[in-house]
Structure formats: structure tokens, C-alpha cells
Design a protein around this motif. Sequence first.
Motif, PDB file in Angstrom:
ATOM      1  N   VAL A 203       0.966  -1.713   0.064  1.00 14.24           N
ATOM      2  CA  VAL A 203      -0.111   0.091   0.020  1.00 14.24           C
ATOM      3  C   VAL A 203       0.551   0.891   0.153  1.00 14.24           C
ATOM      4  N   VAL A 204       0.157   2.220  -0.608  1.00 16.02           N
ATOM      5  CA  VAL A 204       1.034   3.751  -0.625  1.00 16.02           C
ATOM      6  C   VAL A 204       0.529   4.432   0.137  1.00 16.02           C
ATOM      7  N   LEU A 205       1.294   5.004   1.443  1.00 18.58           N
ATOM      8  CA  LEU A 205       0.615   6.095   1.936  1.00 18.58           C
ATOM      9  C   LEU A 205       1.435   7.225   1.961  1.00 18.58           C
ATOM     10  N   SER A 206       0.394   8.276   1.862  1.00 22.80           N
ATOM     11  CA  SER A 206       0.846   9.895   1.814  1.00 22.80           C
ATOM     12  C   SER A 206       1.000  10.807   3.122  1.00 22.80           C
ATOM     13  N   ARG A 207       1.119  11.819   2.673  1.00 20.36           N
ATOM     14  CA  ARG A 207       0.519  12.828   4.085  1.00 20.36           C
ATOM     15  C   ARG A 207       1.059  14.028   3.157  1.00 20.36           C
ATOM     16  N   SER A 208       0.582  15.263   3.726  1.00 27.23           N
ATOM     17  CA  SER A 208       0.934  16.761   3.480  1.00 27.23           C
ATOM     18  C   SER A 208       1.392  17.396   4.598  1.00 27.23           C
ATOM     19  N   ILE A 209       2.091  18.451   3.987  1.00 27.73           N
ATOM     20  CA  ILE A 209       3.127  19.310   4.700  1.00 27.73           C
ATOM     21  C   ILE A 209       2.939  20.760   4.668  1.00 27.73           C
ATOM     22  N   VAL A 210       2.659  21.421   5.531  1.00 30.34           N
ATOM     23  CA  VAL A 210       1.712  22.488   4.888  1.00 30.34           C
ATOM     24  C   VAL A 210       3.027  23.684   5.601  1.00 30.34           C
ATOM     25  N   VAL A 211       3.475  24.294   4.408  1.00 34.18           N
ATOM     26  CA  VAL A 211       4.425  25.621   4.700  1.00 34.18           C
ATOM     27  C   VAL A 211       4.158  26.846   4.482  1.00 34.18           C
ATOM     28  N   GLU A 212       3.798  27.490   5.638  1.00 37.57           N
ATOM     29  CA  GLU A 212       3.645  29.232   5.234  1.00 37.57           C
ATOM     30  C   GLU A 212       4.280  29.795   4.907  1.00 37.57           C
ATOM     31  N   THR A 213       4.026  30.679   3.516  1.00 44.40           N
ATOM     32  CA  THR A 213       4.715  31.171   3.045  1.00 44.40           C
ATOM     33  C   THR A 213       3.895  31.728   1.785  1.00 44.40           C
TER      34      THR A 213
ATOM     35  N   PRO B  30      -0.095   0.776  -8.689  1.00 46.12           N
ATOM     36  CA  PRO B  30       0.447  -0.131  -7.687  1.00 46.12           C
ATOM     37  C   PRO B  30       1.598   1.131  -6.784  1.00 46.12           C
ATOM     38  N   ALA B  31       2.715   1.816  -7.894  1.00 42.37           N
ATOM     39  CA  ALA B  31       3.110   3.037  -7.566  1.00 42.37           C
ATOM     40  C   ALA B  31       2.489   3.661  -6.281  1.00 42.37           C
ATOM     41  N   VAL B  32       1.765   4.150  -6.639  1.00 46.86           N
ATOM     42  CA  VAL B  32       0.599   5.721  -6.140  1.00 46.86           C
ATOM     43  C   VAL B  32      -0.095   4.937  -4.933  1.00 46.86           C
ATOM     44  N   CYS B  33      -0.783   3.690  -5.000  1.00 45.66           N
ATOM     45  CA  CYS B  33      -2.162   2.980  -4.913  1.00 45.66           C
ATOM     46  C   CYS B  33      -1.243   1.715  -3.881  1.00 45.66           C
ATOM     47  N   GLY B  34      -1.106   1.282  -4.630  1.00 50.57           N
ATOM     48  CA  GLY B  34      -0.867  -0.869  -3.743  1.00 50.57           C
ATOM     49  C   GLY B  34      -1.112  -1.028  -4.492  1.00 50.57           C
ATOM     50  N   PHE B  35      -1.505  -3.081  -3.647  1.00 54.43           N
ATOM     51  CA  PHE B  35      -1.592  -3.910  -4.577  1.00 54.43           C
ATOM     52  C   PHE B  35      -1.784  -5.338  -3.871  1.00 54.43           C
ATOM     53  N   PRO B  36      -3.386  -5.709  -3.839  1.00 53.39           N
ATOM     54  CA  PRO B  36      -4.201  -5.412  -5.491  1.00 53.39           C
ATOM     55  C   PRO B  36      -5.243  -3.992  -5.068  1.00 53.39           C
ATOM     56  N   LYS B  37      -5.023  -3.649  -6.339  1.00 60.77           N
ATOM     57  CA  LYS B  37      -5.493  -1.982  -5.616  1.00 60.77           C
ATOM     58  C   LYS B  37      -6.853  -2.010  -4.646  1.00 60.77           C
ATOM     59  N   GLU B  38      -7.869  -2.892  -5.188  1.00 55.26           N
ATOM     60  CA  GLU B  38      -9.103  -2.616  -4.975  1.00 55.26           C
ATOM     61  C   GLU B  38      -9.042  -2.321  -2.960  1.00 55.26           C
TER      62      GLU B  38
ATOM     63  N   THR C 207       5.238  -1.873   2.732  1.00 55.59           N
ATOM     64  CA  THR C 207       5.623  -3.579   2.244  1.00 55.59           C
ATOM     65  C   THR C 207       5.708  -3.910   3.263  1.00 55.59           C
ATOM     66  N   ALA C 208       5.838  -5.849   3.370  1.00 56.67           N
ATOM     67  CA  ALA C 208       5.884  -5.986   4.445  1.00 56.67           C
ATOM     68  C   ALA C 208       6.944  -5.999   4.805  1.00 56.67           C
ATOM     69  N   ASP C 209       8.455  -5.480   4.863  1.00 55.76           N
ATOM     70  CA  ASP C 209       9.423  -5.031   5.320  1.00 55.76           C
ATOM     71  C   ASP C 209      10.022  -3.867   5.656  1.00 55.76           C
ATOM     72  N   SER C 210       8.542  -3.409   4.986  1.00 54.97           N
ATOM     73  CA  SER C 210       9.003  -1.517   5.691  1.00 54.97           C
ATOM     74  C   SER C 210       9.198  -0.770   7.495  1.00 54.97           C
ATOM     75  N   ASN C 211       9.580  -0.503   7.502  1.00 53.64           N
ATOM     76  CA  ASN C 211      10.079   0.324   8.584  1.00 53.64           C
ATOM     77  C   ASN C 211       9.547   1.592   8.532  1.00 53.64           C
ATOM     78  N   PRO C 212       8.774   1.976  10.054  1.00 53.01           N
ATOM     79  CA  PRO C 212       7.966   2.576   9.971  1.00 53.01           C
ATOM     80  C   PRO C 212       8.584   3.951   9.750  1.00 53.01           C
ATOM     81  N   GLU C 213       9.619   4.460  10.885  1.00 52.32           N
ATOM     82  CA  GLU C 213      10.271   5.996  10.882  1.00 52.32           C
ATOM     83  C   GLU C 213      11.307   5.798   9.562  1.00 52.32           C
ATOM     84  N   LYS C 214      11.367   4.712   8.814  1.00 53.52           N
ATOM     85  CA  LYS C 214      12.764   4.981   7.832  1.00 53.52           C
ATOM     86  C   LYS C 214      11.650   5.514   6.433  1.00 53.52           C
ATOM     87  N   GLU C 215      10.189   5.742   6.483  1.00 50.94           N
ATOM     88  CA  GLU C 215       9.214   5.558   5.404  1.00 50.94           C
ATOM     89  C   GLU C 215       8.780   7.120   6.224  1.00 50.94           C
ATOM     90  N   PHE C 216       9.241   7.223   6.879  1.00 49.54           N
ATOM     91  CA  PHE C 216       8.890   8.794   7.577  1.00 49.54           C
ATOM     92  C   PHE C 216       9.430   9.729   6.886  1.00 49.54           C
TER      93      PHE C 216
END
Length: 341
Positions: free
Chosen positions: A113-123, A254-262, A318-327
Motif C-alpha cells: 500500500v502507498v501511504l502519503s501525507r501533506s506538509i503545510v509550509v506558511e509562505t 501500485p506505485a501510488v496506490c498499492g496492490f491488489p488495488k481495491e 510492504t511487509a519489510d517496511s520500517n515506519p521511521e525509515k518510511e517517514f
Amino acid sequence: MSVLSKVNAQLSNKLPFVLYALPNSKKVCALLQTNDTVYQFKEQDGFIIASFNSKEVLVIPNDNSVFIEEDFKGNAIQSEPFEISFIESEKQDFERIVTLAVEQIKESFFEKVVLSRSIVVETDVDCVDSFYKMVQRYPSAFCYVYYHPKIGCWMGASPEQLLKVTNHNFETVALAGTQKKADFIDWSAKEKHEQQVVTDFILECLHEEVLTLKVAEPTTVEAGELVHLKTTITGNVYSDENIKTILNQLNPTPAVCGFPKESALEFILKNENYNREFYTGYLGLWDTTTSTANLFVNLRCMKIEDGKAIIYVGCGITADSNPEKEFFETEHKSMTMRTIL
């Protein structure tokens, strides 16, 4: 520059436009809409922009716009060192979602699964000036500014082609895996697997729609201060109808969503807790009269509004992901837009 003055006039008059430069091009182009209508895409020739999961597909149509282009003579700009700074609570929130995703992958709910976040920069952002900085800093990317007074202002420097078609010859890429260029040595098994998942999905989408199909060996490509693992896929399609079918099947990959897609999409919508809007959708040129398309995934992008820039970043889990490294991967990806700001 005539392009610059005319685009600034569009902004002053609150009229839609797109300003863009194709990868490795020496020209900047603009499509200037002559009214402020929001056109839904119905296969009109022009510049299209689609939201994540294709819920909304808009177009700046050629028939209601003025096209101009101009040679660009800017010099390449190298990125300056940039210190990462972040809000600890945002880091914890993202790592919590990654942890949950890894647990569900291990329970076989989905493979990636591809997880994302938004970063707000005041400018305050001058979007036209920022566009020219992007073209100089990221010449191999698809650089753009899209503005519509009723939709908003988006800009980005995408490293990823979604689909390119010329005379029924097509090209697409599987792009996954990200490392800092300065630290890169080799790709891990996790990154190679992630990239193969994307490649396999694309091939599955294509095989019934094409006459021929050729898959290149994976290569390492640079995108600013990052490197990615890329596989180029080429071939021939039967007709324009097959192009539309391929486009609908590919987005989101899957590069922006994941697999299986649904199942991956269900997890994203339930857990990301924000609206991606046009981030991880696609955008670019569509021309039915010549059977051509040149479309890119909307990555390394930001939305400009009311004295702030909202930067969008994500990573494949993926199953091998490290949460801090992904952040920290998302933080590194945010530097593409942060250096422009």
C-alpha cells in the motif's frame, strides 16, 4: 519573456492556464483559457488533469484556449543543502498508520500500500517564478503550473511518465524505490520487490490491449537529489479505444496506490485522513486528432493557497517496511518542492 507576461496577465484576470515544460526540453509552453469555465474531460484535445482514482478529470481545451511556446535559456541550478525539520506529532501519526499497514500486509489483506501525507509550509509563493526555478533545477522532470480560479493552483516536477503514445506506439514506466542520491549504493530486496509489483500490475493491464510488448531491464534513474528504480515498457496498441482503456486501468498504479488495488485503496481512504485531490492523479497533453498522449503521474507536487504551500509526499509500504525509515523517505521527497520554496 512573452510567455511570462501573458501568464501573469491570466493570473491578474483570474483566467485558467497551464504553464509547462516537457522533460529535457528547451521550450516552455502555455495554454491560456479564454474563459473561466470548468471543463470536464470528454476526450477534448488539450491539457488534462485527473484526481487520484480519477474521480475528477478536468481539461483546459485547445478549442477555448490560446497556445504559446518559447525557447528557454536558463542555466541549471544545483540544490543547496537543506536541513530536515518536522513536527513530532505528524511523524508519530504517520508511523502509526505505517505500522497498521504492515500488520495488515502480514495478515494478507494486501501485498503493498502507498501511504502519503501533506506538509503545510506558511509562505507566499510566486508560482510563475517558482516554475522557472523548477525547470532549471529539475530539467529531466515534467514541470508545470496549473491554475484555475475555481479549482486552485497546483505545481510540480514529476519524474514519472504514466503513458506516452505516438501513432499507436506507447511507452510507460514502472517506477518504485527511492533513495538519496548522495547515499545510494544498491537496491534492497524490499525495493526490488516493490518495483516488480508495479511492473507486474502494468503488464497485466496492458496484455489484452496491445499488439506487441517489450520490457526493458530495471535501471537506476536520478530525479533531483533522489534516485529511483525504473523499468521502461514499450509496444504498440490496437486503437485509440485501447489507449483509453489502458489509461483507466493504469490509474492509480501500485506505485501510488498499492496492490491488489481495491483493498489497498480501501485502506488509504480509511486511514490517510485527508483528501489527496490531484496528488497521485495524472496530467498532461491529449490530442485525438494525431492519436498522441503525453501523460505524467502528479508526483513531487504542491498546492498553493492563501499564503501557504501544501506539499504532498508518499512512500510504498510492504511487509519489510520500517515506519521511521518510511517517514524520512517522505521527508526526503518533500525536498523537491521545499528547495523551490
